[in-house]
Design a protein around this motif. Structure first.
Motif, PDB file in Angstrom:
ATOM      1  N   ARG A  60       0.918   9.807  -5.169  1.00 33.24           N
ATOM      2  CA  ARG A  60      -0.152   8.945  -5.660  1.00 33.24           C
ATOM      3  C   ARG A  60      -1.510   9.498  -5.276  1.00 33.24           C
ATOM      4  O   ARG A  60      -1.684  10.089  -4.204  1.00 33.24           O
ATOM      5  CB  ARG A  60      -0.009   7.528  -5.112  1.00 33.24           C
ATOM      6  CG  ARG A  60       1.037   6.703  -5.799  1.00 33.24           C
ATOM      7  CD  ARG A  60       1.038   5.283  -5.283  1.00 33.24           C
ATOM      8  NE  ARG A  60      -0.279   4.648  -5.442  1.00 33.24           N
ATOM      9  CZ  ARG A  60      -0.532   3.379  -5.104  1.00 33.24           C
ATOM     10  NH1 ARG A  60       0.437   2.638  -4.588  1.00 33.24           N
ATOM     11  NH2 ARG A  60      -1.717   2.883  -5.268  1.00 33.24           N
TER      12      ARG A  60
ATOM     13  N   LYS B  31      -6.035   8.755  -5.970  1.00 32.37           N
ATOM     14  CA  LYS B  31      -7.070   7.887  -6.523  1.00 32.37           C
ATOM     15  C   LYS B  31      -7.314   8.257  -7.985  1.00 32.37           C
ATOM     16  O   LYS B  31      -7.398   9.435  -8.338  1.00 32.37           O
ATOM     17  CB  LYS B  31      -8.357   8.047  -5.733  1.00 32.37           C
ATOM     18  CG  LYS B  31      -9.492   7.173  -6.231  1.00 32.37           C
ATOM     19  CD  LYS B  31     -10.744   7.399  -5.392  1.00 32.37           C
ATOM     20  CE  LYS B  31     -11.889   6.556  -5.929  1.00 32.37           C
ATOM     21  NZ  LYS B  31     -13.129   6.768  -5.146  1.00 32.37           N
TER      22      LYS B  31
ATOM     23  N   THR C   6      -6.073   1.375 -14.220  1.00 32.30           N
ATOM     24  CA  THR C   6      -6.473   2.469 -13.339  1.00 32.30           C
ATOM     25  C   THR C   6      -6.451   1.988 -11.897  1.00 32.30           C
ATOM     26  O   THR C   6      -6.964   0.902 -11.583  1.00 32.30           O
ATOM     27  CB  THR C   6      -7.874   2.976 -13.701  1.00 32.30           C
ATOM     28  OG1 THR C   6      -7.860   3.451 -15.049  1.00 32.30           O
ATOM     29  CG2 THR C   6      -8.310   4.094 -12.770  1.00 32.30           C
ATOM     30  N   LEU C   7      -5.858   2.812 -11.001  1.00 30.32           N
ATOM     31  CA  LEU C   7      -5.785   2.485  -9.571  1.00 30.32           C
ATOM     32  C   LEU C   7      -6.979   3.121  -8.872  1.00 30.32           C
ATOM     33  O   LEU C   7      -7.178   4.340  -8.937  1.00 30.32           O
ATOM     34  CB  LEU C   7      -4.479   3.006  -8.981  1.00 30.32           C
ATOM     35  CG  LEU C   7      -3.198   2.461  -9.653  1.00 30.32           C
ATOM     36  CD1 LEU C   7      -1.978   3.191  -9.111  1.00 30.32           C
ATOM     37  CD2 LEU C   7      -3.082   0.968  -9.428  1.00 30.32           C
ATOM     38  N   ASN C   8      -7.749   2.277  -8.206  1.00 33.29           N
ATOM     39  CA  ASN C   8      -8.955   2.766  -7.540  1.00 33.29           C
ATOM     40  C   ASN C   8      -8.696   3.217  -6.107  1.00 33.29           C
ATOM     41  O   ASN C   8      -9.547   3.883  -5.504  1.00 33.29           O
ATOM     42  CB  ASN C   8     -10.025   1.685  -7.562  1.00 33.29           C
ATOM     43  CG  ASN C   8     -10.458   1.354  -8.985  1.00 33.29           C
ATOM     44  OD1 ASN C   8     -10.711   2.253  -9.781  1.00 33.29           O
ATOM     45  ND2 ASN C   8     -10.506   0.070  -9.309  1.00 33.29           N
ATOM     46  N   PHE C   9      -7.557   2.807  -5.555  1.00 33.07           N
ATOM     47  CA  PHE C   9      -7.240   3.157  -4.166  1.00 33.07           C
ATOM     48  C   PHE C   9      -5.788   3.624  -4.111  1.00 33.07           C
ATOM     49  O   PHE C   9      -4.930   3.161  -4.879  1.00 33.07           O
ATOM     50  CB  PHE C   9      -7.444   1.963  -3.235  1.00 33.07           C
ATOM     51  CG  PHE C   9      -8.816   1.358  -3.340  1.00 33.07           C
ATOM     52  CD1 PHE C   9      -9.900   1.939  -2.699  1.00 33.07           C
ATOM     53  CD2 PHE C   9      -9.030   0.209  -4.110  1.00 33.07           C
ATOM     54  CE1 PHE C   9     -11.161   1.393  -2.815  1.00 33.07           C
ATOM     55  CE2 PHE C   9     -10.283  -0.343  -4.221  1.00 33.07           C
ATOM     56  CZ  PHE C   9     -11.366   0.242  -3.577  1.00 33.07           C
ATOM     57  N   THR C  10      -5.499   4.509  -3.156  1.00 28.60           N
ATOM     58  CA  THR C  10      -4.138   5.049  -3.057  1.00 28.60           C
ATOM     59  C   THR C  10      -3.151   4.029  -2.517  1.00 28.60           C
ATOM     60  O   THR C  10      -1.944   4.195  -2.684  1.00 28.60           O
ATOM     61  CB  THR C  10      -4.140   6.293  -2.159  1.00 28.60           C
ATOM     62  OG1 THR C  10      -4.680   5.962  -0.871  1.00 28.60           O
ATOM     63  CG2 THR C  10      -4.967   7.402  -2.774  1.00 28.60           C
ATOM     64  N   ASP C  11      -3.645   2.976  -1.842  1.00 33.85           N
ATOM     65  CA  ASP C  11      -2.740   1.951  -1.313  1.00 33.85           C
ATOM     66  C   ASP C  11      -2.799   0.657  -2.123  1.00 33.85           C
ATOM     67  O   ASP C  11      -2.337  -0.385  -1.677  1.00 33.85           O
ATOM     68  CB  ASP C  11      -3.068   1.664   0.155  1.00 33.85           C
ATOM     69  CG  ASP C  11      -4.510   1.216   0.352  1.00 33.85           C
ATOM     70  OD1 ASP C  11      -5.287   1.296  -0.642  1.00 33.85           O
ATOM     71  OD2 ASP C  11      -4.866   0.778   1.462  1.00 33.85           O
ATOM     72  N   GLU C  12      -3.362   0.725  -3.294  1.00 38.72           N
ATOM     73  CA  GLU C  12      -3.494  -0.478  -4.128  1.00 38.72           C
ATOM     74  C   GLU C  12      -2.122  -0.909  -4.647  1.00 38.72           C
ATOM     75  O   GLU C  12      -1.324  -0.063  -5.069  1.00 38.72           O
ATOM     76  CB  GLU C  12      -4.417  -0.180  -5.307  1.00 38.72           C
ATOM     77  CG  GLU C  12      -4.733  -1.385  -6.161  1.00 38.72           C
ATOM     78  CD  GLU C  12      -5.765  -1.048  -7.236  1.00 38.72           C
ATOM     79  OE1 GLU C  12      -5.894  -1.828  -8.193  1.00 38.72           O
ATOM     80  OE2 GLU C  12      -6.426   0.012  -7.111  1.00 38.72           O
TER      81      GLU C  12
END
Length: 691
Positions: free
Chosen positions: A182, A184, A208-214
């Motif tokens: 994964r 950003k 879209t995922l803005n953070f790697t831990d989202e």
């Protein structure tokens, strides 16, 4: 790599300084991306690089060679090269382009330094600042390929998609399984379909995922579930990296769908015939009734219980109506058709909504537009769209022969009548007023001219002809009115009721005096019986043309002299009697002139009086009698003073026997009244004698 760029110091030369700029643009790789990631589709085609011209460029005798350098792990390759002489250099655009071939970007995962190099014989090579690029063909991968998406809410997972679920959840959360590598900017998507794998392979929602831990949760709008047919449906997911690489689909997760179906294939509304056949809605259409229709045939997905709300120019026609067949009409009231604001010809949008029980939102039809025009010649009114406009002024009819206003008689049989009216508010040039006389018309017109104004008195042209007046005949209250027209809509003014009596009158016999007359001159005297103190009595002879309910009006006039000259002011009398069946049987209508003191007493010595009568039917004059005449002398022989009630031999009680019996008098009550008057006079005489 860090992505930092080599500053590329320019080198001194005999002809001047060679200065190289960074790339003007690398197509598909924005300057803002520090990694310089070459994404799909740009890595699947030559990578176009735009280069600015350098100074001073090739000289007249020395060419410059430009090489596009692709450097990976310190190993350089010339991706493209170009030789410029002085003429080529001057003719080339600024910037000019060079390209990296597609096969240079087949690395699974690599970091590249891209620069361009300028060579000139006899001088050292000069490099541009380099740009860090990255090629990434490594797709994301789900950790457990057997895992599929799941509903975050366990109650939804238990029930599936129902009307209650959609009512309670405008957006339904779905979680995807974890995937490796994964970063950003990665994206995840959901596919909803009634088949597995989904077809067509187009995602329903992407995020879209803005953070790697989202959390890997996508919120799917409930309307996407509405598009699924009832039964078993499936959801699957996919992950994408920034380069455009994507994972295989996750395993599919099934779930039940149990929804009230939606109508489909709604057609635009139409206007019920015959309105709008001329492509314009007008006030006559509104008077006949305008209705918008759901057209036939029945729309797909119709269900018993469906209701419709028609929307006319933004206004809803409420309440919703149950649809019972096709085409289905919704009457549009005038309050919706005629919305506040100035009257203009305009196009209005019309559509409808289908309301289905159990579905929280209606289903709108396409919009269509229709022309409407409610403009009129004259001010609008509370009774609209009725044609009768009570705010318009009434006409005045003036007899050209009689000079009478709103009354016409025999003098107008030839000369006719003029008709006038005051104009309405804001008359427009070209408006037409059309005149109607009884059942005839239009017989005359007035066309509004430039400069005409409100309340201006205008005349219809031509005048009413005597021919039309005579042809329409007598009428106690003949309606005369006009209409206004602006070429689109008509209005009708209130009627003026005209008393018309222009037909030739019946010639009727003169009234007959109902008293004994004396002397060769046939005088009405103090000795006449019945005594005149009880009233002068006339008999109207019944004519064969007289009918029950006709009205007889008797007119009496007293004169100072015996030859019916010098009328005495105040002696005028009018008596009225309605003809009844008993009058036709007796062949006469009795009339009495009263009272004594004002109508009879002023005629004393060698005086006279006349009586004539008019016959009216339904208020219209239809007959006129010859003149009845009588001479009057109220002086006894050998006396100089006119007799008065109570004088010997005149209303002194001795003449009671001359009064008509009650059953033969014009009115039994009148006979009794006369008898009482005579008795009262006798008592007064006895009282004088006693004193």
């Amino acid at each position: 790599m860090s992505g930092k760029e080599n500053p590329g110091y320019p080198l001194a030369r005999r002809n001047g300084v060679l200065a190289l700029d960074p790339f003007a643009e690398i197509v598909g790789v924005p300057v803002s991306d520090p990694e310089g990631l070459i994404v799909i589709p740009y890595r699947e085609m030559p990578l176009v690089c735009w280069i600015k011209k350098w100074a001073p460029g090739p000289s007249l005798f020395r060419d410059n060679t430009v090489e596009l350098i692709w450097r990976v792990n310190g190993v350089e390759s010339v991706a493209d090269s170009r030789v410029f002489n002085r003429a080529d250099y001057l003719a080339a655009p600024d910037p000019f382009s060079m390209s990296v071939p597609r096969n240079y970007m087949l690395y699974f995962d690599a970091v590249i330094e891209l620069l361009y190099r300028v060579k000139e014989p006899g001088s050292p090579d000069v490099d541009s600042p380099f740009r860090t690029l990255r090629v990434d063909r490594n797709p994301p991968t789900f950790q457990l390929p057997s895992d599929g998406p799941r509903f975050v809410d366990p109650s939804i997972a238990a029930t599936g998609i129902t009307e209650q679920v959609l009512a309670d959840n405008p957006c339904i959360e779905i979680e995807l399984p974890a995937f490796v590598a994964r970063a950003k900017g990665d994206r995840i998507s959901i596919y909803l379909s009634n088949v597995t794998p989904p077809f067509p392979l187009i995602h329903t929602v992407i995020k879209t995922l803005n953070f790697t831990d989202e959390p890997l949760i996508i919120c799917v709008d409930r309307d996407h579930f509405r598009a699924l047919p009832n039964g078993t449906a499936y959801m699957a997911g996919r992950a994408y990296d920034r380069s455009g690489n994507f994972s295989p689909l996750t395993a599919s997760t099934s779930f039940p769908v149990s929804l009230i179906p939606s109508p489909s294939g709604l057609l635009a509304a139409v206007i019920r015939p015959p309105a709008y056949l001329d492509s314009l809605l007008k006030r006559d259409d509104a008077r006949a009734g305008i209705a918008a229709q759901i057209p036939a045939p029945q729309y797909p997905g119709f269900m018993t219980g469906d209701e419709v709300v028609m929307i006319w120019n933004g206004q809803r026609v409420l309440p919703p109506l149950r649809i019972t067949g096709f085409p289905f009409s919704v009457p549009i009231p005038w309050s919706i058709l005629r919305q506040p604001g100035p009257l203009v010809r305009e196009q209005v949008p019309v559509q409808y909504e289908i309301h289905r029980p159990g579905r929280p939102t209606p289903f709108p039809s396409p919009i269509d537009f229709f022309w409407q025009d409610w403009t009129i010649a004259g001010q609008d009114h509370a009774g609209a769209p009725a044609k009768l406009n009570l705010t318009l002024a009434k006409v005045q009819v003036i007899g050209n022969g009689s000079g009478l206003i709103n009354e016409l008689d025999q003098r107008d049989r030839v000369l006719g009548a003029s008709v006038w009216v005051r104009l309405y508010v804001d008359p427009k040039q070209g408006d037409v007023l059309a005149l109607y006389y009884g059942n005839r018309g239009p017989l005359a017109y007035y066309t509004v001219q430039t400069g005409d104004a409100f309340d201006q008195l205008v005349r219809f042209v031509p005048d009413l002809s005597g021919t039309d007046i005579v042809a329409e005949g007598n009428h106690a209250a003949l309606p005369v009115f006009y209409t206004t027209s602006n070429g689109v809509n008509e209005q009708q003014a209130p009627e003026t009721l005209v008393n018309v009596h222009v037909d030739p009158l019946f010639d009727l016999d003169a009234p007959v005096i109902a008293h004994s007359l004396h002397g060769g001159a046939k005088l009405l005297t103090c000795e006449s019986r019945p005594a005149t103190c009880h009233g002068v009595r006339w008999t109207i002879p019944i004519d064969s043309r007289m009918l029950v309910d006709d009205e007889v009006r008797l007119f009496w006039q007293g004169y100072k002299v015996i030859n019916w000259e010098q009328p005495i002011l105040g002696t005028e009398f009018e008596g009225r009697e309605t003809i009844k069946d008993e009058h036709l049987v007796s062949k006469s209508v009795p009339m009495v002139v009263l009272p004594w003191d004002t109508k009879i007493e002023p005629m004393r010595r060698f005086a006279s009086a006349t009586a004539e009568y008019y016959l009216y039917r339904n208020g219209v004059l239809i007959g006129h009698s010859s003149m009845g005449k009588v001479r009057i002398d109220r002086v006894f022989p050998n006396s100089e003073e006119p007799c008065q009630p109570g004088d010997h031999g005149f209303c002194d009680g001795s003449d009671v026997q001359w009064l008509e019996a009650p059953e033969r008098s014009p009115s039994g009550q009148l006979g009794k009244l006369n008898e009482l008057i005579d008795k009262l006079i006798k008592l007064l005489q006895d009282f004088k004698t006693f004193k």
